[in-house]
Design a protein around this motif. Sequence first.
Motif, PDB file in Angstrom:
ATOM      1  N   ASN A   2      37.542  66.849  39.674  1.00 43.95           N
ATOM      2  CA  ASN A   2      36.301  66.239  39.198  1.00 43.95           C
ATOM      3  C   ASN A   2      35.128  66.816  39.963  1.00 43.95           C
ATOM      4  OD1 ASN A   2      37.727  64.542  37.494  1.00 43.95           O
ATOM      5  ND2 ASN A   2      37.853  62.905  38.995  1.00 43.95           N
ATOM      6  N   LYS A   3      33.972  66.849  39.303  1.00 48.69           N
ATOM      7  CA  LYS A   3      32.765  67.285  39.992  1.00 48.69           C
ATOM      8  C   LYS A   3      32.429  66.284  41.086  1.00 48.69           C
ATOM      9  CE  LYS A   3      30.770  70.251  36.696  1.00 48.69           C
ATOM     10  NZ  LYS A   3      30.613  71.566  37.206  1.00 48.69           N
ATOM     11  N   GLN A   4      31.977  66.826  42.213  1.00 48.87           N
ATOM     12  CA  GLN A   4      31.629  65.997  43.350  1.00 48.87           C
ATOM     13  C   GLN A   4      30.301  66.469  43.924  1.00 48.87           C
ATOM     14  OE1 GLN A   4      34.779  65.658  46.295  1.00 48.87           O
ATOM     15  NE2 GLN A   4      36.291  66.266  44.768  1.00 48.87           N
ATOM     16  N   ILE A   5      29.655  65.593  44.641  1.00 46.20           N
ATOM     17  CA  ILE A   5      28.477  65.953  45.421  1.00 46.20           C
ATOM     18  C   ILE A   5      28.899  65.926  46.879  1.00 46.20           C
ATOM     19  CG2 ILE A   5      26.166  65.263  46.153  1.00 46.20           C
ATOM     20  CD1 ILE A   5      25.837  63.993  43.368  1.00 46.20           C
ATOM     21  N   ILE A   6      28.692  67.046  47.561  1.00 43.81           N
ATOM     22  CA  ILE A   6      28.973  67.135  48.993  1.00 43.81           C
ATOM     23  C   ILE A   6      27.731  67.736  49.634  1.00 43.81           C
ATOM     24  CG2 ILE A   6      30.465  68.061  50.786  1.00 43.81           C
ATOM     25  CD1 ILE A   6      32.593  68.476  48.503  1.00 43.81           C
ATOM     26  N   PHE A   7      27.039  66.967  50.445  1.00 41.03           N
ATOM     27  CA  PHE A   7      25.871  67.516  51.121  1.00 41.03           C
ATOM     28  C   PHE A   7      26.150  67.594  52.611  1.00 41.03           C
ATOM     29  CE2 PHE A   7      25.152  63.015  50.380  1.00 41.03           C
ATOM     30  CZ  PHE A   7      24.762  62.537  51.606  1.00 41.03           C
ATOM     31  N   ASN A   8      25.537  68.564  53.250  1.00 32.52           N
ATOM     32  CA  ASN A   8      25.750  68.838  54.668  1.00 32.52           C
ATOM     33  C   ASN A   8      24.541  68.358  55.466  1.00 32.52           C
ATOM     34  OD1 ASN A   8      28.224  70.425  54.229  1.00 32.52           O
ATOM     35  ND2 ASN A   8      26.836  71.817  53.199  1.00 32.52           N
ATOM     36  N   ILE A  42      31.457  58.742  50.945  1.00 39.31           N
ATOM     37  CA  ILE A  42      30.442  57.742  50.636  1.00 39.31           C
ATOM     38  C   ILE A  42      30.878  56.953  49.408  1.00 39.31           C
ATOM     39  CG2 ILE A  42      28.030  57.387  49.988  1.00 39.31           C
ATOM     40  CD1 ILE A  42      27.433  59.986  51.599  1.00 39.31           C
ATOM     41  N   VAL A  43      31.224  57.666  48.345  1.00 38.70           N
ATOM     42  CA  VAL A  43      31.821  57.076  47.154  1.00 38.70           C
ATOM     43  C   VAL A  43      33.085  57.879  46.901  1.00 38.70           C
ATOM     44  CG1 VAL A  43      31.565  56.596  44.686  1.00 38.70           C
ATOM     45  CG2 VAL A  43      29.577  56.391  46.201  1.00 38.70           C
ATOM     46  N   MET A  50      29.137  66.107  54.696  1.00 39.89           N
ATOM     47  CA  MET A  50      29.765  66.792  55.815  1.00 39.89           C
ATOM     48  C   MET A  50      28.772  66.698  56.962  1.00 39.89           C
ATOM     49  SD  MET A  50      32.436  68.362  56.940  1.00 39.89           S
ATOM     50  CE  MET A  50      33.415  69.197  55.704  1.00 39.89           C
ATOM     51  N   LEU A  51      29.114  65.886  57.950  1.00 45.82           N
ATOM     52  CA  LEU A  51      28.285  65.783  59.144  1.00 45.82           C
ATOM     53  C   LEU A  51      28.671  66.942  60.050  1.00 45.82           C
ATOM     54  CD1 LEU A  51      28.685  61.951  59.841  1.00 45.82           C
ATOM     55  CD2 LEU A  51      26.956  63.094  58.434  1.00 45.82           C
ATOM     56  N   MET A  52      27.712  67.777  60.400  1.00 42.08           N
ATOM     57  CA  MET A  52      27.985  68.979  61.187  1.00 42.08           C
ATOM     58  C   MET A  52      27.166  68.986  62.465  1.00 42.08           C
ATOM     59  SD  MET A  52      27.708  71.908  58.298  1.00 42.08           S
ATOM     60  CE  MET A  52      28.892  72.043  56.980  1.00 42.08           C
ATOM     61  N   GLU A  70      11.607  64.946  63.394  1.00 38.41           N
ATOM     62  CA  GLU A  70      10.285  65.557  63.472  1.00 38.41           C
ATOM     63  C   GLU A  70       9.707  65.927  62.112  1.00 38.41           C
ATOM     64  OE1 GLU A  70      10.974  68.917  65.980  1.00 38.41           O
ATOM     65  OE2 GLU A  70      11.779  67.698  67.602  1.00 38.41           O
ATOM     66  N   ALA A  71      10.552  66.240  61.148  1.00 38.60           N
ATOM     67  CA  ALA A  71      10.108  66.650  59.817  1.00 38.60           C
ATOM     68  C   ALA A  71      11.122  66.149  58.806  1.00 38.60           C
ATOM     69  CB  ALA A  71       9.993  68.173  59.746  1.00 38.60           C
ATOM     70  N   ASN A  72      10.725  66.081  57.553  1.00 36.58           N
ATOM     71  CA  ASN A  72      11.633  65.578  56.530  1.00 36.58           C
ATOM     72  C   ASN A  72      11.759  66.599  55.412  1.00 36.58           C
ATOM     73  OD1 ASN A  72      13.283  63.341  55.710  1.00 36.58           O
ATOM     74  ND2 ASN A  72      11.876  63.113  54.010  1.00 36.58           N
ATOM     75  N   GLU A  73      12.987  66.832  54.984  1.00 39.16           N
ATOM     76  CA  GLU A  73      13.214  67.741  53.876  1.00 39.16           C
ATOM     77  C   GLU A  73      13.761  67.011  52.660  1.00 39.16           C
ATOM     78  OE1 GLU A  73      16.021  70.871  54.623  1.00 39.16           O
ATOM     79  OE2 GLU A  73      15.285  72.034  52.941  1.00 39.16           O
ATOM     80  N   VAL A  74      14.470  65.916  52.891  1.00 38.28           N
ATOM     81  CA  VAL A  74      15.132  65.226  51.791  1.00 38.28           C
ATOM     82  C   VAL A  74      15.233  63.740  52.118  1.00 38.28           C
ATOM     83  CG1 VAL A  74      17.461  65.592  52.728  1.00 38.28           C
ATOM     84  CG2 VAL A  74      17.174  65.323  50.274  1.00 38.28           C
ATOM     85  N   ILE A  75      15.238  62.912  51.092  1.00 40.08           N
ATOM     86  CA  ILE A  75      15.569  61.500  51.218  1.00 40.08           C
ATOM     87  C   ILE A  75      16.817  61.295  50.377  1.00 40.08           C
ATOM     88  CG2 ILE A  75      14.880  59.116  50.761  1.00 40.08           C
ATOM     89  CD1 ILE A  75      11.951  60.072  51.022  1.00 40.08           C
ATOM     90  N   ILE A  76      17.869  60.833  51.004  1.00 39.00           N
ATOM     91  CA  ILE A  76      19.134  60.611  50.317  1.00 39.00           C
ATOM     92  C   ILE A  76      19.075  59.219  49.705  1.00 39.00           C
ATOM     93  CG2 ILE A  76      21.636  60.450  50.599  1.00 39.00           C
ATOM     94  CD1 ILE A  76      20.935  62.142  53.320  1.00 39.00           C
ATOM     95  N   CYS A  77      19.261  59.125  48.406  1.00 36.75           N
ATOM     96  CA  CYS A  77      19.167  57.840  47.716  1.00 36.75           C
ATOM     97  C   CYS A  77      20.541  57.469  47.165  1.00 36.75           C
ATOM     98  CB  CYS A  77      18.147  57.932  46.587  1.00 36.75           C
ATOM     99  SG  CYS A  77      17.847  56.351  45.782  1.00 36.75           S
ATOM    100  N   LEU A  78      20.985  56.262  47.504  1.00 31.78           N
ATOM    101  CA  LEU A  78      22.257  55.749  47.006  1.00 31.78           C
ATOM    102  C   LEU A  78      22.005  54.500  46.183  1.00 31.78           C
ATOM    103  CD1 LEU A  78      24.423  55.970  50.258  1.00 31.78           C
ATOM    104  CD2 LEU A  78      24.379  57.576  48.340  1.00 31.78           C
ATOM    105  N   SER A  79      22.625  54.438  45.011  1.00 32.93           N
ATOM    106  CA  SER A  79      22.493  53.239  44.194  1.00 32.93           C
ATOM    107  C   SER A  79      23.474  52.184  44.690  1.00 32.93           C
ATOM    108  CB  SER A  79      22.746  53.554  42.722  1.00 32.93           C
ATOM    109  OG  SER A  79      24.070  54.006  42.536  1.00 32.93           O
ATOM    110  N   CYS A  80      23.083  50.936  44.523  1.00 32.80           N
ATOM    111  CA  CYS A  80      23.905  49.801  44.933  1.00 32.80           C
ATOM    112  C   CYS A  80      24.153  48.908  43.722  1.00 32.80           C
ATOM    113  CB  CYS A  80      23.198  49.011  46.034  1.00 32.80           C
ATOM    114  SG  CYS A  80      23.034  49.927  47.576  1.00 32.80           S
ATOM    115  N   GLU A  81      25.186  48.073  43.829  1.00 24.80           N
ATOM    116  CA  GLU A  81      25.563  47.178  42.729  1.00 24.80           C
ATOM    117  C   GLU A  81      24.622  45.980  42.598  1.00 24.80           C
ATOM    118  OE1 GLU A  81      28.104  47.645  40.521  1.00 24.80           O
ATOM    119  OE2 GLU A  81      28.462  49.596  41.451  1.00 24.80           O
TER     120      GLU A  81
END
Length: 132
Positions: A2-8, A42-43, A50-52, A70-81
């Motif tokens: 299945n397709k998955q999302i894996i972010f580092n 996560i799900v 992947m925590l590196m 110090e700087a931000n590149e992304v905000i990780i958004c998770l949906s909840c029930e």
Amino acid sequence: MNKQIIFNLPVRDLSKSKAFFAALGFGFNPAMSSDSAAFMNIVDGSIHAMLMTEDFFASLTSKPVVRALEANEVIICLSCESAQEVDSLIARARAAGARIPHPPEDHGFMYDQGFEDPDGHLWNLVWVADNA
């Protein structure tokens, strides 16, 4: 497969980051982990991180590693029930040492709040009504 999302995500202290996210209820796959990286579920079956360690993360790119404190590149958004799940995860994040940058926002059809993990990565938790 299945397709998955894996972010580092680069982290300063892998053990501390694992303990933080374990307190939120996320599990880890030891078969996909090492001294320099931890595969976080996560799900199950679809969303992972992947925590590196910063050194390992840096070895994978020629660009400088952004320090999320110090700087931000992304905000990780998770949906909840539910809004209650948002509140529960925020409470666990706070108890585990997260910084909570703003109060919850209730728009009636949507409820959200975020936290900053020990490395400064921003996570937003959101519930949206089915009829929105």
